[in-house]
Design a protein around this motif. Structure first.
Motif, PDB file in Angstrom:
ATOM      1  N   ASN A   1       1.666   4.654  14.751  1.00  0.00           N
ATOM      2  CA  ASN A   1       3.111   4.644  14.526  1.00  0.00           C
ATOM      3  C   ASN A   1       3.797   5.821  15.207  1.00  0.00           C
ATOM      4  O   ASN A   1       4.782   5.664  15.942  1.00  0.00           O
ATOM      5  CB  ASN A   1       3.399   4.683  13.030  1.00  0.00           C
ATOM      6  N   LEU A   2       3.277   7.025  14.958  1.00  0.00           N
ATOM      7  CA  LEU A   2       3.913   8.224  15.513  1.00  0.00           C
ATOM      8  C   LEU A   2       3.798   8.266  17.035  1.00  0.00           C
ATOM      9  O   LEU A   2       4.655   8.836  17.710  1.00  0.00           O
ATOM     10  CB  LEU A   2       3.285   9.470  14.893  1.00  0.00           C
TER      11      LEU A   2
ATOM     12  N   HIS B   1      12.408   5.050  17.507  1.00  0.00           N
ATOM     13  CA  HIS B   1      11.714   6.317  17.267  1.00  0.00           C
ATOM     14  C   HIS B   1      11.919   6.788  15.830  1.00  0.00           C
ATOM     15  O   HIS B   1      10.982   7.267  15.174  1.00  0.00           O
ATOM     16  CB  HIS B   1      12.223   7.386  18.234  1.00  0.00           C
ATOM     17  N   ALA B   2      13.155   6.669  15.329  1.00  0.00           N
ATOM     18  CA  ALA B   2      13.438   7.102  13.954  1.00  0.00           C
ATOM     19  C   ALA B   2      12.629   6.279  12.958  1.00  0.00           C
ATOM     20  O   ALA B   2      12.064   6.824  11.989  1.00  0.00           O
ATOM     21  CB  ALA B   2      14.929   6.963  13.668  1.00  0.00           C
TER      22      ALA B   2
ATOM     23  N   LEU C   1       6.651   7.316  19.412  1.00  0.00           N
ATOM     24  CA  LEU C   1       7.695   8.278  19.805  1.00  0.00           C
ATOM     25  C   LEU C   1       7.612   8.612  21.287  1.00  0.00           C
ATOM     26  O   LEU C   1       8.572   9.118  21.863  1.00  0.00           O
ATOM     27  CB  LEU C   1       7.567   9.557  18.977  1.00  0.00           C
TER      28      LEU C   1
ATOM     29  N   GLY D   1       5.451   6.494  10.086  1.00  0.00           N
ATOM     30  CA  GLY D   1       4.295   7.366  10.268  1.00  0.00           C
ATOM     31  C   GLY D   1       4.190   8.411   9.174  1.00  0.00           C
ATOM     32  O   GLY D   1       3.094   8.692   8.669  1.00  0.00           O
ATOM     33  N   LEU D   2       5.326   8.979   8.781  1.00  0.00           N
ATOM     34  CA  LEU D   2       5.318   9.981   7.713  1.00  0.00           C
ATOM     35  C   LEU D   2       4.915   9.363   6.365  1.00  0.00           C
ATOM     36  O   LEU D   2       4.184   9.978   5.584  1.00  0.00           O
ATOM     37  CB  LEU D   2       6.691  10.641   7.600  1.00  0.00           C
TER      38      LEU D   2
ATOM     39  N   ALA E   1       9.796   4.664  13.614  1.00  0.00           N
ATOM     40  CA  ALA E   1       8.381   4.995  13.804  1.00  0.00           C
ATOM     41  C   ALA E   1       8.033   6.305  13.102  1.00  0.00           C
ATOM     42  O   ALA E   1       6.964   6.436  12.495  1.00  0.00           O
ATOM     43  CB  ALA E   1       8.062   5.098  15.295  1.00  0.00           C
ATOM     44  N   LEU E   2       8.930   7.279  13.197  1.00  0.00           N
ATOM     45  CA  LEU E   2       8.708   8.556  12.526  1.00  0.00           C
ATOM     46  C   LEU E   2       8.672   8.369  11.011  1.00  0.00           C
ATOM     47  O   LEU E   2       7.786   8.909  10.329  1.00  0.00           O
ATOM     48  CB  LEU E   2       9.819   9.536  12.916  1.00  0.00           C
ATOM     49  N   ALA E   3       9.621   7.586  10.473  1.00  0.00           N
ATOM     50  CA  ALA E   3       9.652   7.358   9.024  1.00  0.00           C
ATOM     51  C   ALA E   3       8.398   6.631   8.555  1.00  0.00           C
ATOM     52  O   ALA E   3       7.774   7.016   7.555  1.00  0.00           O
ATOM     53  CB  ALA E   3      10.904   6.552   8.661  1.00  0.00           C
TER      54      ALA E   3
END
Length: 487
Positions: free
Chosen positions: A344-345, A462-463, A348, A469-470, A465-467
């Protein structure tokens, strides 16, 4: 010798069980390519188009718990064959639908049939494979069949639509259902629970009044954005689910045994199912738009680009039991969440002009993580209850998978959309596709608008994917520290 024959029969039976699982998964995605042709033939309204796509998964998500419990009561093989018959008949009706409304009704019946197939197949595995190691391998194969069906659905649909009319994407279900009816009586056992308590009809009503409005509200928000009716419907569903849980605490034969959630392992696995599918479903939706609209691949090419994810997911599902024996279930699930988070990350790093191999590598890595976690979750959930309750338990896990997918589309899709419009600073009057159409009409002067729209969509992806991944990273830490007990 006798046990060897029984074992051989069980593995043949598993092969038969993968047939309906493959079909149910395939029918989630097979319409992605067929919708333009169906729209041209049946002229559905925009709302009808959404219902044609969504009513199938909508009813499956709402009925899984009920159908899992019903199979425990009336017989798992019986409900499997009954559901398969309904699924096959509805597929024929869908293939020859004369109108959009008729097709929606047929897809709804397919959803009702599909809701019986998933928990019935998974719970029959618990009966056919009493040994934990064999059951884990069998559930890995079951998971691989589900992943394979979802992945190849668009590809099969594209090939068939190239040669035949749109109804054939439904007719391909018929020979598979026929094979199930011929083979199942010989290789699948029957199993039912003898209970003196009446079936929990009030629980069924409360679960449907909770799940169906909630899933519909989530799907509506994902498709059209936040609205007062969707919020009201979602709140009503949430209240009904609270009443359902309160009722389950007092019911003599509950649909959901809440004592299962006292196990940290069981609770962690349900959380993994929901969060994992939320991340995977949300990113599958956004990256599909990225490949087609930002990078310009056609639908079939985008579907083919999803095969590395499907292949690694299926392979990892089959090998998940071996990984768990080597490092333990807790460490295997922690590792799987970390691999999914890396995939996921890693998104980015994608940009408007990124080469396709980066996407393929990242999704392949994520596929390994998702394959391990989905297979182990199903194994732990089914293995955590006596065989007589495995249908109900599998209904819980499958519902968490379905709700996770719906939430992923709504939450991560909404986040990406919000970032897209924020980056546009008022320049975008509609979605990415509408903005690109507007830019095309402007000719050369629209090139800057088109590039800005693509870059804004990538920023939104990207936003999300970041959410996602976190969320996976946080859950991996929780699982590593909390999941100490064994079912």
């Amino acid at each position: 010798m006798h046990s060897e024959i029984i074992g051989r029969r069980a593995w043949v039976g598993l092969g038969v069980l993968t047939l309906p699982v493959f079909l149910v998964a395939m029918d989630f995605s097979v319409l992605y390519l067929a919708m333009p042709t169906i729209s041209h033939a049946l002229l559905p309204s925009p709302m009808q188009q959404l219902w044609i796509l969504d009513v199938y998964g909508f009813l499956i998500a709402g009925l899984l718990i009920t159908m899992g419990n019903l199979g425990d009561r009336i017989g798992r093989r019986r409900i499997l064959l009954g559901g398969a018959g309904l699924f096959g008949a509805a597929s024929v009706a869908a293939a020859f639908a004369p109108s959009a409304g008729f097709l929606i009704a047929a897809r709804a019946l397919m959803g009702i049939g599909g809701a019986t197939l998933l928990p019935a197949t998974l719970s029959l595995i618990a009966n056919m494979f009493p040994a934990a190691a064999d059951r884990a391998r069998a559930i890995g194969i079951w998971t691989a069949a589900f992943a394979g069906g979802a992945a190849v659905g668009p590809v099969i649909g594209g090939v068939l639509l190239h040669h035949f009319w749109w109804g054939v994407v439904f007719l391909i279900n018929v020979p598979v259902v026929a094979a199930l009816f011929v083979l199942a009586p010989f290789v699948l056992p029957e199993f039912r629970v003898r209970s003196t308590h009446p079936f929990d009809l009030l629980g069924v009503a409360l679960s449907l009044l909770g799940l169906l409005p909630l899933v519909y509200a989530v799907k509506d928000v994902a498709a059209t954005g936040l609205s007062a009716p969707a919020v009201a419907l979602g709140l009503f569903g949430a209240v009904m689910l609270v009443l359902f849980l309160l009722h389950q605490r007092r019911a003599p034969a509950p649909l959901v045994n809440l004592r299962l959630f006292a196990s940290a392992t069981f609770t962690a696995c349900i959380a993994i199912a929901g969060v994992g599918m939320m991340a995977q479903g949300g990113m599958a939706y956004l990256t599909n738009i990225f490949l087609q609209t930002v990078q310009g691949y056609d639908v079939l090419a985008a579907a083919l680009a999803g095969l590395p994810l499907a292949l690694t997911l299926a392979t990892a599902s089959v090998g998940a039991a071996r990984v768990a024996r080597w490092m333990g279930v807790r460490r295997a699930l922690t590792l799987s969440l970390l691999l999914a988070a890396v995939g996921n990350l890693g998104l980015l790093s994608l940009g408007v002009t990124s080469p396709i191999w980066i996407y393929l590598v990242l999704t392949a890595i994520a596929g390994v993580g998702y394959g391990i976690q989905f297979a182990l979750v199903s194994d732990v959930v089914v293995g955590s209850v006596p065989p007589e309750h495995s249908g109900a338990a599998s209904g819980i896990s499958e519902t968490s998978f379905e709700l996770g997918t719906a939430l992923g589309l709504a939450l991560f899709g909404s986040l990406a959309t919000a970032v897209f419009f924020a980056k546009g600073a008022g320049r975008f009057t509609g979605s990415l596709g509408e903005t690109l159409d507007e830019a095309a009409e402007l000719g050369r002067s629209g090139a800057d608008l088109a590039l800005a729209a693509k870059e804004a969509f990538v920023a939104g992806m990207h936003a999300a994917a970041l959410a996602g991944g976190l969320c996976l990273l946080i859950l991996s830490v929780v699982v590593a520290f909390v999941m100490r007990d064994r079912p």
